[in-house]
Design an enzyme around this catalytic site. Structure first.
Site: not given
Ligand code: 26V
Length: 767
Positions: A326, A504-505, A510, A610, A614
């Site tokens: 992901h 979003k996060r 982003k 996502t 939505k």
């Molecule tokens: C996690 C972390 C954790 C530590 C700091 C940096 C960092 C950067 C990115 C992430 C992402 C973790 C995985 C995630 O949440 N991916 C999301 O998954 C969604 C469902 O597939 C997708 O729609 C998003 O684009 C994707 O960011």
């Protein structure tokens, strides 16, 4: 199964109410709380009446292992799936209640941070609706990710307890034990029944708990004493990992999830089939992102414990696992010191060494599992899964060509794409009942059961009466959102304004900061007398990891802009709004009201997104870069029905490689400089924390990793073009209609079907 007879429902509820609160109680004189509890218990009875249909009898069962899970509220969704929602609403209206009011009493578990956490439940719903057997396995975090609270315009977190009423969660003690950090633990399995749309079949969400969590280790907010990982293990999702204790705890959580899942799966298969001999015919284990990759060595160990040779166990594992990636960001692809894994489980550390050797002995040099003393968890997942997939076309392409290019060459048939999907029951029918009802009428069918029916809307694309209806539905949703924001969050939103949403996060890629730069530009325009034709509300929402400084800083900037835009010189025309604690239930209120969907990530970094899907099915127009699923949205609606801006992923990758981007080159442009310098202006310093504002300014002018300054002008142009387009309501709602019509592709039933065809190969699923 269905009983949509309102008279019968009324009688059943009256009886249940009396059973709960005594003979005197009637639906007419009961309190909201009593009515809620009665309906909640009644709905759970209906759900459990279905459960007996849920046994697996043939085909494979999917075990979907995920560190994050955002199920959202259950009541409304279950009633919808059971076909009881409309009837309940009729009954409630007699008592001057509505299901929407009552739903507010339910907690919304914060067991995830964003799209990753929500994706599992969306696919789970889709798969359940299709009659697939699927269990979602995660952890029972008592206080979730935490409740986001803004203090002094800074993000803070508090524990977010989410205990569900009554029997929504069935807790049972596992028959097996897992061992971590030298302790034997018998996990608790907390089971929530998951319903599908219009089906008698149910599935389960299983949340593992150690049963040993202790609030005594909680210090202030979500800080914990982590010296002993066991009492802290299932308290919070993503505990602070800025020090080794925290990182150790996270590895402990990942191993606890993996070990419990593997033991649970083996037990389930053994119970159902008498042995695990043909497990690969009965089970597929889906690693939702890299966090549960320790399932792989754990499974090898468990199979060996059951008498299988190491070689056979490894070969069997390769037939069992699938891995969905992901993210391509290197910092989010975990690399864990073997010594840390060893401290959690020496046996698993040894097995990783052997798995690494196994790969090398096969002559595969691609993607080493062990790099010195460091375990590359994504490589581990790739080698030992029979399928690896990305979550949007562009993302899978990047995985194959870049992140895992050597693996893709070594295993040419392993990589595939399954673009994400969303549950239309929740995100259209439940979140936006007026629109769902309206499009149902125009298309003459059940668009939740068959979202492709939405295509039929295209025949109304030039019908001005339909445009007017869509406008009036949007207005109603904005009114409802404005009222809720005011009442719950004390935020003023003009419901007549155009609403642009970035929800979003919080993460640098982003680019919430790019959105803030636009806000500053707009404020400056307004102060110079250039006013927008229609007022604008620029809504930003989401949580950032508590210890992620850059993202926290940008949230501070957004909150300062929220404060600044309260000023009477600006607020009539432009407002930044940032409600705290964005979650599934808040999303259900915000997304249906949005006119514009901001998807402005640096091209090539957002795996899929996502919220873009939505927002699309709720009629918002995408303002986005060519990234993630935005590209597929653009292909579906055509270039006239999306606002695209910025460099593309190839240009972005070339620029990253050459290192030739210097933000100062853009900062020297007077217009950009004026905007960027405003961040550290007196006006902003009066509102915000100068240290933070200076940090943001410095990052933008010296690093700007995700190249906001490069895309700034093109973003402003595209956003302004969108606002201009909004002035012609007929052409705007034609765009909106085309977006809704084409959104059916993003149904999670399509996603589940494709997972089945390309990845799971369930064989003989129910539908
Ligand atoms: C996690 C972390 C954790 C530590 C700091 C940096 C960092 C950067 C990115 C992430 C992402 C973790 C995985 C995630 O949440 N991916 C999301 O998954 C969604 C469902 O597939 C997708 O729609 C998003 O684009 C994707 O960011």
């Amino acid at each position: 199964m269905k009983n949509t007879n309102t008279k019968m429902i009324y009688e059943e509820l009256s009886r249940d109410l009396k059973n709960l609160y005594g003979e005197e109680a009637t639906l007419e004189n009961a309190s909201a709380d009593q009515i809620y509890s009665t309906i909640w218990a009644w709905s759970l009875k209906k759900v459990s009446a279905l459960e007996k249909y849920g046994e697996i009898t043939s085909g494979r069962k999917i075990y979907y292992v995920t560190i994050e899970v955002l199920p959202g509220r259950l009541l409304g969704n279950n009633l919808l799936n059971l076909g009881l929602l409309s009837a309940i609403n009729i009954v409630l209206r007699r008592m001057r209640y509505s299901i929407e009011n009552l739903e507010e009493m339910e907690t919304d578990p914060s067991l995830g941070n964003g799209g990753l956490g929500r994706l599992g439940p969306c696919i789970h719903e889709g798969a359940t609706s299709l009659g697939y057997s699927m269990e979602c396995l995660s952890l029972h975090y008592h206080y979730g990710l935490g409740k986001q609270v803004f203090r002094d315009k800074k993000q803070t977190f508090e524990p977010d307890p989410w205990d569900l009423y009554g029997k929504a969660v069935n807790t049972r003690q596992a028959d097996y034990e897992v061992e971590l950090c030298g302790r034997k633990i018998r996990p608790e399995e907390n089971v929530i029944t998951v319903t599908g749309y219009n089906t008698d079949k149910t599935n389960s969400l299983v949340l593992f708990d150690t049963g040993l969590a202790s609030d005594a280790v909680i210090r202030d907010g979500i800080r914990m004493d982590m010296s002993d990982p066991i009492p802290a293990l299932t308290l919070f999702l993503y505990p602070d990992d800025s020090n080794e204790e925290g990182r150790f705890l996270r590895t402990g959580q990942e191993y606890f999830l993996s070990a419990s899942s593997v033991r649970h799966i083996l037990e389930d298969v053994e119970k159902t089939y008498g042995s695990i001999d043909s497990i690969a015919e009965h089970a597929v284990i889906h690693l939702n992102d890299t966090h549960p990759a320790l399932c792989i060595p754990e499974m090898v160990c468990q199979l060996m414990d059951r008498g299988m040779s190491e070689e056979k166990s490894i070969e069997l594992v390769k037939k069992l696992f699938v891995y969905t990636n992901h993210t391509i960001l290197p910092e989010a692809l975990p690399r864990v010191p073997l010594s840390r894994i060893r401290a959690v489980s020496p046996r698993i550390a040894d097995m990783i060494t052997r798995l690494d050797r196994h790969v090398r002995e096969k002559g595969i040099t691609a993607g080493p599992v062990l790099e010195g003393d460091v375990v590359n968890m994504a490589n581990l997942a790739c080698h030992f899964s029979y399928s690896v997939n990305g979550v949007a076309e562009i993302h899978t392409g990047i995985l194959k060509k870049d992140v895992f290019s050597d693996m893709a060459a070594a295993y040419p048939d392993k990589f595939t794409n399954v673009t994400n999907g969303i549950d239309f029951g929740r995100w259209l029918r439940h979140a936006n009942p007026e629109l769902a009802w309206y499009v149902g009428r125009l298309t003459g069918g059940d668009v939740v059961a068959k979202p492709s029916l939405l295509e039929k809307l295209l025949r109304y694309q030039d019908d001005t009466a339909v445009h007017a209806d869509l406008e009036s539905i949007k207005e109603d949703n904005k009114e409802a959102l404005a009222a809720w924001l005011e009442e719950e969050k004390g935020l003023v939103m003009n419901p007549k304004a155009i609403l642009t949403v970035q929800a979003k996060r919080g993460h640098a890629y982003k680019r919430q900061d790019l959105n803030c730069l636009y806000a500053i530009w707009k404020i400056q325009e307004i102060l110079q007398g250039r006013l927008p034709a229609t007022p604008i509300v620029n809504l930003i929402a989401g949580k950032a990891y508590p210890t992620y400084e850059a993202a926290n800083d940008v949230f501070h900037l957004a909150l300062c802009l929220q404060e600044l835009t309260k000023s009477p010189a600006i607020s009539p025309w432009f407002r930044v709004i940032m409600p705290d604690n964005y979650n599934v239930s808040m999303a259900e209120k915000i997304l249906p009201a949005a006119d514009i969907s901001e998807q402005i990530s640096y091209a090539g970094t957002e795996a899929s997104g996502t919220s873009n899907c939505k927002l699309m099915c709720n009629g918002a127009i995408t303002l986005g870069t060519r990234d993630g699923a935005n590209i597929e949205i653009g292909d579906l609606v055509g270039p006239d029905n999306i606002f695209t801006f910025g460099i593309d992923a190839k240009t972005a990758a070339d620029l990253n490689r050459s290192g030739s981007y210097h933000p100062y080159d853009y900062y020297s442009d007077p217009e950009i400089r004026r905007v960027v310098d405003f961040i550290v202006s007196d006006a902003m310093r009066r509102i915000g924390d100068s240290v933070i504002l200076e940090r943001i300014h410095r990052r933008l002018t010296t690093e700007d990793t995700y190249k906001c300054l490069l895309d700034f002008k093109s973003y402003v142009q595209a956003k302004e073009a969108a606002f201009r387009a909004y002035e012609d309501k007929d052409s705007w709602y034609k765009m909106s209609l085309i977006n809704i019509a084409r959104s059916g592709f993003f149904s999670s039933m399509r996603t589940a079907r494709q997972y089945n065809e390309r990845v799971w190969h369930l064989g003989n699923p129910a539908r």
